[in-house]
Scaffold this motif. Structure first.
Motif, PDB file in Angstrom:
ATOM      1  N   GLN A  89      72.551  60.753   0.077  1.00 42.79           N
ATOM      2  CA  GLN A  89      73.945  60.848   0.879  1.00 42.79           C
ATOM      3  C   GLN A  89      74.756  59.335   0.936  1.00 42.79           C
ATOM      4  O   GLN A  89      75.857  59.653   0.927  1.00 42.79           O
ATOM      5  N   SER A  90      73.821  58.253   1.142  1.00 41.78           N
ATOM      6  CA  SER A  90      74.478  56.905   1.172  1.00 41.78           C
ATOM      7  C   SER A  90      75.243  56.702  -0.227  1.00 41.78           C
ATOM      8  O   SER A  90      76.416  56.158  -0.344  1.00 41.78           O
ATOM      9  N   GLN A  91      74.592  56.858  -1.294  1.00 45.75           N
ATOM     10  CA  GLN A  91      75.162  56.780  -2.627  1.00 45.75           C
ATOM     11  C   GLN A  91      76.231  57.451  -2.962  1.00 45.75           C
ATOM     12  O   GLN A  91      77.205  56.979  -3.308  1.00 45.75           O
ATOM     13  N   ILE A  92      76.299  58.895  -2.521  1.00 44.09           N
ATOM     14  CA  ILE A  92      77.362  59.775  -2.513  1.00 44.09           C
ATOM     15  C   ILE A  92      78.748  59.195  -1.824  1.00 44.09           C
ATOM     16  O   ILE A  92      79.733  59.054  -2.292  1.00 44.09           O
ATOM     17  N   ALA A  93      78.367  58.740  -0.483  1.00 38.31           N
ATOM     18  CA  ALA A  93      79.523  58.196   0.302  1.00 38.31           C
ATOM     19  C   ALA A  93      80.148  56.920  -0.350  1.00 38.31           C
ATOM     20  O   ALA A  93      81.418  56.877  -0.319  1.00 38.31           O
ATOM     21  N   GLY A  94      79.251  56.169  -0.776  1.00 34.94           N
ATOM     22  CA  GLY A  94      79.861  54.904  -1.375  1.00 34.94           C
ATOM     23  C   GLY A  94      80.796  55.421  -2.785  1.00 34.94           C
ATOM     24  O   GLY A  94      81.716  54.797  -2.919  1.00 34.94           O
ATOM     25  N   GLU A  95      80.373  56.315  -3.474  1.00 33.56           N
ATOM     26  CA  GLU A  95      81.115  56.694  -4.804  1.00 33.56           C
ATOM     27  C   GLU A  95      82.359  57.644  -4.438  1.00 33.56           C
ATOM     28  O   GLU A  95      83.307  57.477  -5.063  1.00 33.56           O
ATOM     29  N   VAL A  96      82.230  58.312  -3.355  1.00 33.37           N
ATOM     30  CA  VAL A  96      83.557  59.381  -3.243  1.00 33.37           C
ATOM     31  C   VAL A  96      84.470  58.607  -2.044  1.00 33.37           C
ATOM     32  O   VAL A  96      85.568  58.843  -1.656  1.00 33.37           O
ATOM     33  N   GLY A  97      83.917  57.715  -1.331  1.00 32.30           N
ATOM     34  CA  GLY A  97      84.613  57.280  -0.265  1.00 32.30           C
ATOM     35  C   GLY A  97      84.778  57.652   1.243  1.00 32.30           C
ATOM     36  O   GLY A  97      85.443  57.516   1.907  1.00 32.30           O
TER      37      GLY A  97
ATOM     38  N   GLY B 213      70.628  64.001  -7.851  1.00 28.91           N
ATOM     39  CA  GLY B 213      69.682  63.439  -7.047  1.00 28.91           C
ATOM     40  C   GLY B 213      70.242  61.927  -6.468  1.00 28.91           C
ATOM     41  O   GLY B 213      69.206  61.287  -5.901  1.00 28.91           O
ATOM     42  N   LEU B 214      71.481  62.101  -6.119  1.00 29.85           N
ATOM     43  CA  LEU B 214      71.955  60.925  -5.449  1.00 29.85           C
ATOM     44  C   LEU B 214      71.483  61.168  -4.003  1.00 29.85           C
ATOM     45  O   LEU B 214      71.811  62.495  -3.619  1.00 29.85           O
TER      46      LEU B 214
ATOM     47  N   GLN C 200      76.951  68.670  -6.276  1.00 28.75           N
ATOM     48  CA  GLN C 200      76.348  68.548  -7.650  1.00 28.75           C
ATOM     49  C   GLN C 200      75.904  66.980  -7.922  1.00 28.75           C
ATOM     50  O   GLN C 200      74.751  66.975  -8.162  1.00 28.75           O
ATOM     51  N   MET C 201      76.324  66.252  -7.267  1.00 30.17           N
ATOM     52  CA  MET C 201      75.813  64.546  -7.013  1.00 30.17           C
ATOM     53  C   MET C 201      74.526  64.651  -6.153  1.00 30.17           C
ATOM     54  O   MET C 201      73.486  63.949  -6.702  1.00 30.17           O
ATOM     55  N   TYR C 202      74.336  65.329  -5.252  1.00 32.73           N
ATOM     56  CA  TYR C 202      73.312  65.452  -4.429  1.00 32.73           C
ATOM     57  C   TYR C 202      72.109  66.230  -5.022  1.00 32.73           C
ATOM     58  O   TYR C 202      71.105  65.776  -5.024  1.00 32.73           O
ATOM     59  N   TYR C 203      72.260  67.465  -5.275  1.00 37.17           N
ATOM     60  CA  TYR C 203      71.523  68.549  -5.900  1.00 37.17           C
ATOM     61  C   TYR C 203      71.264  68.372  -7.454  1.00 37.17           C
ATOM     62  O   TYR C 203      69.977  68.589  -7.752  1.00 37.17           O
TER      63      TYR C 203
END
Length: 144
Positions: free
Chosen positions: A33-41, A30-31, A24-27
């Motif tokens: 992969q790097s932004q998602i990685a930072g947010e979810v650890g 619109g985040l 959901q964050m990606y699709y």
């Protein structure tokens, strides 16, 4: 692995929830992969693997629904059903645009199939006149 998520173990359910969250964050959001990685650890490569897993397991299903794709499919069906050599389907949500789009489509089709020694015979009428107006300038004109 996820065939019956209602009966899945707590660990599997948490994994599925995490795949859904990352997807959901990606699709949807619109985040990248790097932004998602930072947010979810997780690392960016872990996020990439999770997105791939979500697609492969059916959590994420990507469909392409552009109107042009549907038109091409309709053109192929018409060509096959009626044994036509060439088919073009013009579609518009607005009748005013359609009255311009159909002649432009017809003119483009004519230009695609026109050969140097082609003879063009026309009839009269508003659609024919609009198609002729939509044609690019021709180099040779012979009147009979």
């Amino acid at each position: 692995m996820f065939k019956d998520s209602a009966l899945a173990s707590m660990q599997t359910r948490q994994h599925i929830e995490e795949l859904i969250r990352v997807s959901q964050m990606y699709y949807d959001e619109g985040l990248n992969q790097s932004q998602i990685a930072g947010e979810v650890g997780y690392s960016r490569s872990s996020v990439s693997r999770m997105l791939t897993e979500a697609r492969e397991t059916g959590i994420v299903q990507i469909t392409i629904g552009h109107p042009l794709q549907r038109l091409q499919s309709l053109e192929e069906n018409l060509r096959d059903k009626y044994g036509l050599k060439t088919v073009r389907v013009a579609y518009s949500y607005d009748d005013n645009i359609a009255s311009m789009l159909v002649p432009q489509c017809a003119a483009q089709l004519l230009m695609e199939n026109l050969k140097p020694d082609s003879l063009i015979v026309t009839s009269t009428g508003t659609p024919m006149a609009a198609t002729i107006r939509a044609l690019p300038p021709l180099t040779t004109l012979v009147r009979m």
